[in-house]
Write a protein that holds these residues in place. Structure first.
Motif, short mmCIF file in Angstrom:
data_model
loop_
_atom_site.label_atom_id
_atom_site.label_comp_id
_atom_site.label_asym_id
_atom_site.label_seq_id
_atom_site.Cartn_x
_atom_site.Cartn_y
_atom_site.Cartn_z
N CYS A 57 0.81 -1.22 0.00
CA CYS A 57 0.00 0.00 0.00
C CYS A 57 0.85 1.27 0.00
O CYS A 57 0.31 2.38 -0.04
N LYS A 58 2.18 1.10 0.10
CA LYS A 58 3.13 2.20 0.00
C LYS A 58 3.05 3.19 1.16
O LYS A 58 3.62 4.28 1.07
N LYS A 59 2.36 2.85 2.21
CA LYS A 59 2.29 3.76 3.34
C LYS A 59 3.58 3.66 4.14
O LYS A 59 4.17 2.59 4.30
N THR A 60 4.03 4.81 4.68
CA THR A 60 5.25 4.86 5.46
C THR A 60 4.94 5.15 6.92
O THR A 60 4.11 6.02 7.23
N TYR A 61 5.59 4.43 7.80
CA TYR A 61 5.44 4.62 9.24
C TYR A 61 6.79 5.07 9.81
O TYR A 61 7.85 4.72 9.28
N PHE A 62 6.73 5.83 10.90
CA PHE A 62 7.95 6.44 11.43
C PHE A 62 8.16 6.09 12.90
O PHE A 62 7.22 5.78 13.64
N GLY A 63 9.41 6.16 13.29
CA GLY A 63 9.77 6.00 14.68
C GLY A 63 10.17 7.35 15.26
O GLY A 63 10.88 8.12 14.61
N ASN A 64 9.71 7.66 16.47
CA ASN A 64 10.11 8.89 17.13
C ASN A 64 11.15 8.56 18.20
O ASN A 64 11.73 7.48 18.20
N THR B 70 10.90 7.72 21.25
CA THR B 70 10.60 6.66 22.21
C THR B 70 10.08 5.37 21.59
O THR B 70 10.36 4.29 22.10
N HIS B 71 9.31 5.46 20.48
CA HIS B 71 8.64 4.26 19.99
C HIS B 71 8.35 4.33 18.49
O HIS B 71 8.46 5.39 17.87
N LEU B 72 7.99 3.17 17.94
CA LEU B 72 7.50 3.09 16.58
C LEU B 72 6.01 3.39 16.56
O LEU B 72 5.25 2.85 17.37
N GLU B 73 5.58 4.23 15.63
CA GLU B 73 4.17 4.58 15.50
C GLU B 73 3.55 3.69 14.43
O GLU B 73 3.72 3.91 13.23
N LEU B 74 2.80 2.67 14.85
CA LEU B 74 2.28 1.67 13.91
C LEU B 74 0.78 1.48 14.04
O LEU B 74 0.27 0.36 13.97
N THR B 75 0.05 2.57 14.22
CA THR B 75 -1.41 2.50 14.17
C THR B 75 -1.86 2.75 12.74
O THR B 75 -1.14 3.36 11.94
N ALA B 76 -3.07 2.31 12.41
CA ALA B 76 -3.58 2.52 11.06
C ALA B 76 -3.74 4.01 10.76
O ALA B 76 -3.61 4.43 9.61
N ALA B 77 -4.00 4.81 11.78
CA ALA B 77 -4.19 6.25 11.59
C ALA B 77 -2.88 7.03 11.60
O ALA B 77 -2.89 8.26 11.55
N SER B 78 -1.77 6.33 11.67
CA SER B 78 -0.48 7.00 11.71
C SER B 78 -0.30 7.91 10.50
O SER B 78 -0.53 7.50 9.36
N GLY B 79 0.11 9.15 10.74
CA GLY B 79 0.34 10.10 9.66
C GLY B 79 -0.82 11.01 9.35
O GLY B 79 -0.67 12.00 8.64
N THR B 80 -2.01 10.72 9.89
CA THR B 80 -3.15 11.59 9.64
C THR B 80 -3.01 12.89 10.44
O THR B 80 -2.48 12.89 11.54
N LYS B 81 -3.50 13.99 9.89
CA LYS B 81 -3.39 15.29 10.55
C LYS B 81 -4.73 15.81 11.06
O LYS B 81 -4.79 16.47 12.10
N ASN B 82 -5.79 15.54 10.33
CA ASN B 82 -7.09 16.10 10.69
C ASN B 82 -8.10 15.07 11.16
O ASN B 82 -9.11 15.42 11.76
N TYR B 83 -7.82 13.79 10.89
CA TYR B 83 -8.78 12.75 11.22
C TYR B 83 -8.36 12.03 12.49
O TYR B 83 -7.18 11.74 12.70
N GLY B 84 -9.35 11.76 13.34
CA GLY B 84 -9.06 11.01 14.56
C GLY B 84 -10.32 10.35 15.08
O GLY B 84 -11.43 10.85 14.89
N GLU B 85 -10.14 9.19 15.72
CA GLU B 85 -11.28 8.46 16.27
C GLU B 85 -11.11 8.33 17.78
O GLU B 85 -10.14 7.73 18.24
N PRO B 86 -12.02 8.89 18.55
CA PRO B 86 -11.92 8.73 20.01
C PRO B 86 -12.21 7.29 20.41
O PRO B 86 -13.12 6.65 19.87
N MET B 87 -11.46 6.78 21.35
CA MET B 87 -11.65 5.43 21.86
C MET B 87 -12.54 5.48 23.10
O MET B 87 -12.79 6.55 23.66
N PRO B 88 -13.04 4.33 23.57
CA PRO B 88 -13.84 4.31 24.80
C PRO B 88 -13.07 4.88 25.97
O PRO B 88 -11.84 4.95 25.96
#
Length: 359
Positions: free
Chosen positions: A113-120, A122-140
């Motif tokens: 799918c050519k999507k790129t994930y990054f490490g900061n 402290t950790h690797l950011e490997l959520t499906a929403a990684s890289g989004t700027k305006n979209y977010g889903e609140p969790m319970p």
């Protein structure tokens, strides 16, 4: 190469002369000795050629050791997969390898799918929403509360200790001993500490040297930051054997059948969908891999409480927390996810369960 051929030819001539000069000793009645001599002489030629090649080498670099290290790092990183399409991720940038010190500045790209994930830091950011700027889903609420800086800070500074008083949890050290008994068949492999919080058990796993790689996984960025700070504060901590990953428990960024063990301490009841999470854990476990989790059960005298199931339903809708009412519920949960060999231990409301993926 010419020198080698000439050396081998000279050795062959000397061997031929030796045999001719001793033909008067070796007769037909000594045929076994002759066969033994013929077998030994070629071995001497090969030994001589091996020594010649080694002493002729001018490269002091231990190439074989480097290759082994490269292969080991590749195997460790090969467990990572895109949380969108589950295809392998290629690790680039930063320091190659998979450890808490190598993720900073690194990137991983999915070849499909050519999507790129990054490490900061402290950790690797490997959520499906990684890289989004305006979209977010609140969790319970049961998930979001652990993302707050205050709760993340307090987790090992009083919050986790209350589980022993209120829920019968034996305490981290005794729980760790129980976990080791359950995962004994897969010791030496890799392990995911799912919903690791501030890394209480992740650090114990890493320091035990019982695993080739420990993945401290949580959805909370602040919990992972706390885990990173605790690791930095400890002297002689084996940082090369642990990596921190932010991921959704229902969308794990690991290849199918790549993980030897998954541990989830005091977390099962906080997951938005325990069935989806355990099914995902079953997917990433290798055949024979072990799942161990601790939670609490409201059974015994609580089972006679009227309308308890209705109360559970309302609690889940408001907070997202799931209340288990019996061991059979937990066993059904594992069986529905394709896991077998369910076992458990109890201490009051506390329960630790274990099941494995069929071979």
């Amino acid at each position: 190469m010419v020198t080698l051929v000439r050396s081998l030819s000279w050795v062959g001539v000397q061997q031929s002369r030796m045999i001719n000069s001793r033909n008067w000793v070796i007769n037909q009645t000594q045929q076994p000795c002759r066969n033994t001599l013929k077998r030994l002489l070629p071995l001497r030629v090969r030994a001589s050629s091996t020594v010649f090649l080694q002493t002729d080498s001018t490269d002091p670099t231990p190439t074989a050791v480097q290759n082994d290290e490269d292969i080991n790092n590749k195997k460790r990183s090969n467990i990572l997969a895109c949380p969108i399409c589950y295809e392998p991720l290629a690790l680039t940038g930063g320091e190659l390898g998979l450890s808490v010190e190598s993720v900073s500045g690194s990137s991983l790209q999915c070849g499909t799918c050519k999507k790129t994930y990054f490490g900061n830091e402290t950790h690797l950011e490997l959520t499906a929403a990684s890289g989004t700027k305006n979209y977010g889903e609140p969790m319970p609420a049961s998930t979001e509360i652990f993302r707050t800086p205050l709760v993340s800070f307090l987790y090992e500074r009083g919050w986790r200790q209350s589980f022993s008083v209120l829920g019968g949890f034996p305490g981290p050290e005794k729980e760790f001993d129980l976990v080791q008994k359950f995962i004994k068949p897969v010791l030496g492999g890799n392990i995911i500490d799912a919903s690791c919080g501030s890394g209480l058990f992740s650090r114990l796993f890493a320091k035990s040297n019982l695993f080739s790689l420990v993945v401290a996984l949580d959805y909370s960025e602040n919990m992972l930051k706390q885990c990173y700070e605790f690791i930095q504060q400890e002297e002689n901590f084996p940082k090369e054997n642990i990596v921190l990953v932010r991921a959704d428990i229902s969308r794990l960024p690991f290849a199918s059948s790549s993980i030897d063990a998954v541990h989830a301490g005091a977390a099962l009841h906080c997951w938005p969908s325990p069935l989806s999470a355990v099914a995902e854990i079953s997917r990433v476990l290798r055949p024979g891999g072990v799942f161990v989790a601790s939670t609490y059960i409201l059974d015994g005298p609580f089972s006679f409480f009227p309308f308890l199931r209705n109360i559970r339903q309302n609690t889940r809708q408001i907070s997202g927390s799931y209340i288990f009412l019996s061991q059979r519920e937990l066993e059904d949960l594992c069986r529905a996810s394709g896991l077998v060999g369910f076992t458990c231990v109890r201490n009051g409301l506390f329960v630790m369960i274990s099941a494995k993926k069929p071979n």
